[in-house]
Scaffold this motif. Structure first.
Motif, PDB file in Angstrom:
ATOM      1  N   THR A 186       0.816  -1.213   0.000  1.00 37.31           N
ATOM      2  CA  THR A 186       0.000   0.000   0.000  1.00 37.31           C
ATOM      3  C   THR A 186       0.845   1.256   0.000  1.00 37.31           C
ATOM      4  O   THR A 186       0.629   2.176  -0.784  1.00 37.31           O
ATOM      5  N   ASN A 278      -5.545   1.544  -1.288  1.00 33.08           N
ATOM      6  CA  ASN A 278      -6.702   1.491  -0.421  1.00 33.08           C
ATOM      7  C   ASN A 278      -7.775   2.385  -1.022  1.00 33.08           C
ATOM      8  O   ASN A 278      -7.931   3.529  -0.644  1.00 33.08           O
ATOM      9  N   ALA A 283     -13.068   4.026   1.353  1.00 32.95           N
ATOM     10  CA  ALA A 283     -12.034   5.035   1.148  1.00 32.95           C
ATOM     11  C   ALA A 283     -12.495   6.089   0.153  1.00 32.95           C
ATOM     12  O   ALA A 283     -12.249   7.281   0.334  1.00 32.95           O
ATOM     13  N   ALA A 362      -4.094   3.991   4.022  1.00 34.42           N
ATOM     14  CA  ALA A 362      -4.851   3.270   5.044  1.00 34.42           C
ATOM     15  C   ALA A 362      -4.354   3.614   6.443  1.00 34.42           C
ATOM     16  O   ALA A 362      -4.292   2.770   7.329  1.00 34.42           O
TER      17      ALA A 362
END
Lengths: 399, 243
Positions: A186, A278, A283, A362
């Motif tokens: 990520t 994410n 989100a 995230a």
């Protein structure tokens, strides 16, 4: 008449008319609902694919190098050849070699000086010259690879010399550095996705741009402003209605752009090279919520400028560069490597950029920071709208 | 009923209106006649509260344009010089929008829109978008929009500009109809025939001042000129800017 006698009378009427009239205007519609939401993700996907291809290509493809006087170092040439370096033999002096790289005749030249063999045999440091153009970023990887291979060859020679003298080669290796990368898939993709916040914010502004021009400079140019000013609606309320309509288009554009990104990211396949974003429904919703307060600020900002341009064309030319101003904080954020702090949350556009980055990584977002961003941006928006209302009371408005 | 008292307005160095006074009664058509640049439009724009006078005042049905412009706007219908309409709205929607801005209830403004479309014979284009309207169609739309709230006072700035003969005839007919209903009508023009054909009262403006006012007969008598053109030219001092 009674229900309209309030202080805000006319605002909703103007809002409604501007909103629906512009739904019939192909130019407004294109800029709000197509350019950002469609071209943003497309551009992003294109850039992503390109940079993926670049990094793939850099490690797999043989590197092409011109080698000047290969006959002076046959062992080195064999070593490089065995490790995927494609060599073109040439014979150039220092000046000609510089010139050749500068003029792009060769991207990289490895030159073996005349005294190379003698110095190597005499256990003196033997010079090797690597010519490249440091301003060509795309070639940096290939240059680094060539240099590293040459260095490895040098180390091998050193180890053989130590062995020949009865010394353990490990004596020459005092350190063993290990590179441990703790980035997660990520966080690795964030670099790429930082572009996303830029595109989202820009396409939001573009979404309300044409309405802002049409409702002010356009209105005056068509000659419908003066009749409008003869209706019993306070002038400030007229501009408030127009600002709200522009803000509504910005919100529409925001929602569509983020949704389009959320869908596009799935197709880009970031996972393929060890990244993930994410950007699921939660989100995406969080991103929309964080950016929504920008709509009022952006609409008021563009409307003020458009309202005082002398013509539609003039408004257009002002706004096409003014629209880039709010994105300046993003550039600084990138250059200075800024991270989210509460103080920075009071800077509109920058705070949204930092929040979007946090969402994409995230990471948890502090409530204080979120509130600071939302409230300060809304506050700036209200102040700018109020200024627009004041300015609209001036006679100079009629041009 | 409109009473104009010593209105003054300058733009920077230029003194556009220097003390204009006149009265316009209900049930009469009052014409402001003068060459281009005489200050007719500036005077009208102060009357319809888009410009604020530097000095002097004007009262529409007794309400001051300086101290209560919002209230004045309720009792005036305005056809401004550049009567632009919204190109993406139909004529009917243009009318309804202004009805709503005037605070009319939906049922009232729809009824008024239908009445005006019939009165101005707009049926064949009223539900088409205004983009591509002819000059006459645009003018009818703008006029209907100005009349949606049934204003007692109607102000028109050069309303016949760019109209063909038929459209001008229709407009005259409409203004006479409004006069019969007791409205106070003020319109500006630089066309002498226009003013002579329509107006009960003529206010001649030149260089920002009223140089004469009265009925056509009174003006003829005052100048001793029988011909219309000669009468006006002798009042204004030159024929520049007149038609």
């Amino acid at each position: 008449m009674s229900q309209q006698l309030g202080r805000w009378r006319g605002i909703f009427t103007v809002f409604k008319k501007e909103f629906f009239e512009n739904l019939r205007d192909r130019r407004t519609l294109l800029s709000a609902l197509l350019i950002g939401p469609v071209f943003g993700p497309l551009l992003f996907a294109g850039l992503t694919q390109f940079s993926v291809k670049q990094s793939d290509a850099a490690s797999d493809k043989p590197v092409a190098v011109a080698i000047s006087h290969p006959e002076r170092a046959p062992n080195l040439v064999d070593w490089l050849g065995a490790r995927g370096i494609e060599m073109t033999p040439i014979a150039l002096d220092d000046r000609a070699a510089r010139d050749a790289v500068f003029k792009r005749e060769h991207k990289i030249i490895v030159a073996i000086p005349a005294d190379f063999g003698a110095r190597l045999a005499g256990t003196q440091p033997a010079p090797i010259l690597v010519y490249s153009d440091g301003s060509r970023a795309f070639e940096a990887r290939a240059v680094a690879r060539v240099k590293s291979l040459v260095m490895q060859y040098g180390q091998q020679v050193a180890q053989l010399r130590l062995l020949a003298r009865g010394v353990d080669p490990l004596v020459g290796v005092p350190l063993a550095v290990q590179d441990i990368d703790v980035s997660t898939p990520t966080t690795r993709s964030v670099l790429l996705l930082s572009m996303l916040s830029y595109i989202v914010l820009l396409s939001m502004l573009v979404g309300g741009l044409y309405l802002a021009i049409d409702a002010t400079a356009g209105e005056r140019e068509r000659g419908s402003l003066e009749p409008l000013l003869t209706t019993p609606v306070p002038r400030a309320n007229l501009i408030y209605g127009k600002i709200l309509a522009s803000a509504a288009y910005m919100l529409l554009s925001l929602i569509l752009t983020v949704t389009a990104f959320a869908i596009a990211v799935r197709f880009i396949g970031l996972e393929r090279f060890g990244m993930s974003a994410n950007l699921g429904p939660t989100a995406a919703a969080a991103m929309i919520a964080c950016c929504a307060p920008i709509a009022l600020l952006g609409a008021a900002f563009l409307t003020i400028i458009a309202a005082f341009a002398k013509s539609y064309r003039e408004a257009q030319s002002y706004l096409s560069f003014v629209i880039a101003v709010p994105t300046l904080p993003l550039v600084f954020a990138g250059m200075l490597g800024l991270v989210a702090t509460t103080a920075l949350m009071f800077v509109p556009f920058l705070s949204q950029h930092l929040l979007i980055t946090s969402i994409l990584r995230a990471e948890p977002i502090a409530t204080v920071q979120l509130l600071a961003s939302v409230l300060s941006t809304l506050g700036f928006g209200v102040v700018l709208a109020w200024i627009a209302g004041r300015l609209y009371n001036r006679e100079g408005l009629l041009g | 009923m409109i009473a104009v008292q010593a209105l003054r307005k300058s733009f920077g160095e230029v003194l556009a209106v220097r003390g204009v006074s006149f009265d316009a009664a209900d049930g009469r058509i009052t014409g402001l006649l003068g060459p281009n640049g005489a200050g007719k439009s500036t005077t009208l724009r102060m009357l319809y509260t888009v410009l604020r006078p530097d000095a002097g005042d004007a009262f529409v049905d007794g309400v001051s344009v300086v101290t209560a412009p919002l209230e004045v706007r309720r009792s005036i219908g305005v056809l401004s010089h550049s009567a632009g309409v919204y190109p993406h709205l139909t004529a009917r929607e243009n009318i309804l929008y202004f009805g709503e801005l005037h605070g009319l209830d939906r049922s009232v403004r729809e009824r008024r829109a239908d009445e005006l479309i019939e009165l101005l014979e707009m049926q064949d284009f009223a539900t088409r978008r205004a983009k591509g309207y002819s000059q006459g169609q645009r003018l009818k739309t703008a006029l209907a929009r100005a009349l949606v709230h049934e204003p007692r006072n109607v102000l028109l700035d050069e309303p016949t500009n760019g109209l063909d003969v038929m459209a001008v005839r229709n407009l005259r007919g409409l203004l006479r109809k409004l006069r019969e209903r007791g409205h106070c009508i003020v319109f500006s023009s630089h066309v002498m025939q226009e003013v002579a054909a329509l107006c009960d009262e003529i206010v001649v403006i030149a260089r920002g001042e009223v140089v004469a006012s009265g009925t056509l007969e009174a003006l003829r008598a005052r100048t001793g000129q029988e011909g219309l053109e000669d009468a006006f030219v002798s009042l204004i001092g030159s024929d520049a800017g007149l038609e």
